[in-house]
Write a protein that holds these residues in place. Structure first.
Motif, short mmCIF file in Angstrom:
data_model
loop_
_atom_site.label_atom_id
_atom_site.label_comp_id
_atom_site.label_asym_id
_atom_site.label_seq_id
_atom_site.Cartn_x
_atom_site.Cartn_y
_atom_site.Cartn_z
N ALA A 198 -125.07 17.55 -1.99
CA ALA A 198 -123.96 18.48 -2.16
C ALA A 198 -124.42 19.75 -2.86
O ALA A 198 -123.95 20.85 -2.53
CB ALA A 198 -122.83 17.81 -2.95
N GLU A 199 -125.34 19.62 -3.80
CA GLU A 199 -125.83 20.78 -4.55
C GLU A 199 -126.51 21.78 -3.63
O GLU A 199 -126.36 23.00 -3.79
CB GLU A 199 -126.78 20.31 -5.64
N VAL A 200 -127.27 21.28 -2.64
CA VAL A 200 -127.93 22.17 -1.69
C VAL A 200 -126.90 22.95 -0.89
O VAL A 200 -127.03 24.17 -0.68
CB VAL A 200 -128.85 21.35 -0.75
N ILE A 201 -125.86 22.27 -0.44
CA ILE A 201 -124.82 22.94 0.36
C ILE A 201 -124.08 23.97 -0.48
O ILE A 201 -123.84 25.10 -0.04
CB ILE A 201 -123.84 21.90 0.93
N GLU A 202 -123.73 23.60 -1.69
CA GLU A 202 -122.89 24.46 -2.52
C GLU A 202 -123.64 25.66 -3.07
O GLU A 202 -123.07 26.74 -3.21
CB GLU A 202 -122.28 23.65 -3.68
N ARG A 235 -121.77 25.43 7.77
CA ARG A 235 -121.76 24.74 6.48
C ARG A 235 -120.76 23.58 6.49
O ARG A 235 -121.02 22.52 5.92
CB ARG A 235 -121.39 25.74 5.40
N ARG A 236 -119.63 23.79 7.17
CA ARG A 236 -118.61 22.74 7.22
C ARG A 236 -119.14 21.49 7.93
O ARG A 236 -118.74 20.37 7.59
CB ARG A 236 -117.36 23.26 7.93
N ALA A 296 -120.60 15.84 7.49
CA ALA A 296 -121.60 14.77 7.65
C ALA A 296 -121.85 14.07 6.32
O ALA A 296 -122.00 12.84 6.28
CB ALA A 296 -122.90 15.35 8.20
N LEU A 297 -121.88 14.83 5.24
CA LEU A 297 -122.08 14.22 3.92
C LEU A 297 -120.91 13.32 3.56
O LEU A 297 -121.10 12.21 3.04
CB LEU A 297 -122.26 15.32 2.87
N ASP A 319 -130.01 20.55 6.94
CA ASP A 319 -130.24 21.47 8.06
C ASP A 319 -129.96 20.81 9.41
O ASP A 319 -129.42 21.43 10.33
CB ASP A 319 -131.68 21.99 8.02
N ILE A 320 -130.33 19.52 9.54
CA ILE A 320 -130.02 18.79 10.77
C ILE A 320 -128.51 18.69 10.97
O ILE A 320 -128.00 18.88 12.08
CB ILE A 320 -130.66 17.39 10.74
N ALA A 321 -127.79 18.43 9.89
CA ALA A 321 -126.33 18.33 9.99
C ALA A 321 -125.73 19.67 10.39
O ALA A 321 -124.80 19.72 11.20
CB ALA A 321 -125.76 17.87 8.65
N ARG A 322 -126.25 20.76 9.86
CA ARG A 322 -125.73 22.09 10.23
C ARG A 322 -126.04 22.41 11.69
O ARG A 322 -125.23 22.97 12.41
CB ARG A 322 -126.35 23.17 9.34
N GLU A 323 -127.24 22.05 12.12
CA GLU A 323 -127.69 22.43 13.46
C GLU A 323 -127.05 21.58 14.55
O GLU A 323 -126.66 22.08 15.60
CB GLU A 323 -129.21 22.30 13.53
#
Length: 247
Positions: A88-92, A101-102, A107-108, A60-64
């Protein structure tokens, strides 16, 4: 993440974030409410509060906030032992069509499990800005009597990011008499140099803020000097190598 006791890089205007399953996103009184569904398993109890756990919070920090805040947060979570696959599983599965999302995926991709602190992540980021590849984290050597790890290695050049955690206990006094601590660190550096390795040292003001450009220019000079003296190959050091965690 702070509630979880995990250090992160704070934005210039930090705010509290509340994630809800059924409330439109809004920002009021320094609190941002997010409509961002989550799974029951994402929630943990800390200090009497229900908060999102390490993996979901980092994503969430990476998205925000994007780079570098997201990379720092994900690095911290990976250092704690969470895998790239978990993140990755959380994102996908949870965020397939979510905004930003990107940013989380990027960040990952830029993250690494071998950065022990916020400053080390920023130091690695600074080195990457030089356009180099092959950066190794947590580079360890032993001579059979002593074993030491350096924060970063590039060819035969080591880079140490000096922070208070190397000299001061968490919320406590120094790890020893300050003169002894500094002497031990100097002896550690000399020990590394005995393997024909160069070394640069960076501090917080080098890796974050207006000092970054000057630090990069200094690193270029010092890397070039090491390359001239000893080249870049480390095949001769293989028998001294020790590995603590994936880099």
């Amino acid at each position: 993440m702070l509630e979880l006791g995990v250090p992160i890089l704070l934005p210039s205007r930090p705010m509290a974030h509340v994630t809800r399953n059924c409330l439109a996103t809004q920002h009021k009184y320094g609190v941002k409410h997010h409509l961002a569904p989550y799974r029951p398993g994402d929630v943990v109890g800390i200090n009497g509060f229900a908060v999102l756990g390490h993996v979901r919070s980092a994503i969430d920090i990476a998205r925000e906030y994007g780079h570098p805040y997201g990379v720092v947060a994900i690095d911290r979570v990976r250092w704690l032992g969470h895998s790239e696959a978990e993140l990755a599983e959380v994102i996908e599965t949870q965020m397939k069509f979510w905004p930003d999302r990107r940013d989380a995926l990027r960040a990952l991709e830029q993250s690494c499990p071998g950065s022990e602190s916020v400053a080390e992540t920023l130091g690695r980021d600074l080195v990457e800005e030089l356009g180099v590849t092959g950066i190794e984290t947590q580079f360890g050597l032993t001579d059979g009597r002593r074993t030491h790890f350096a924060d970063l290695r590039l060819g035969r050049h080591l880079i140490e990011i000096d922070g208070r955690q190397k000299y001061v206990k968490d919320n406590g006094p120094t790890l020893g008499d300050i003169d002894d601590v500094i002497l031990a660190e100097k002896q550690r550096e000399d020990w590394f140099r005995g393997f024909h390795l160069g070394m640069s040292r960076l501090t917080w003001s080098d890796v974050w803020g207006p000092g970054r450009q000057a630090a990069k220019e200094r690193l270029r000079r010092e890397l070039a000097q090491t390359d001239r003296l000893w080249g870049t190959a480390i095949d001769d050091l293989e028998r001294f190598r020790v590995r603590r965690r994936a880099a």
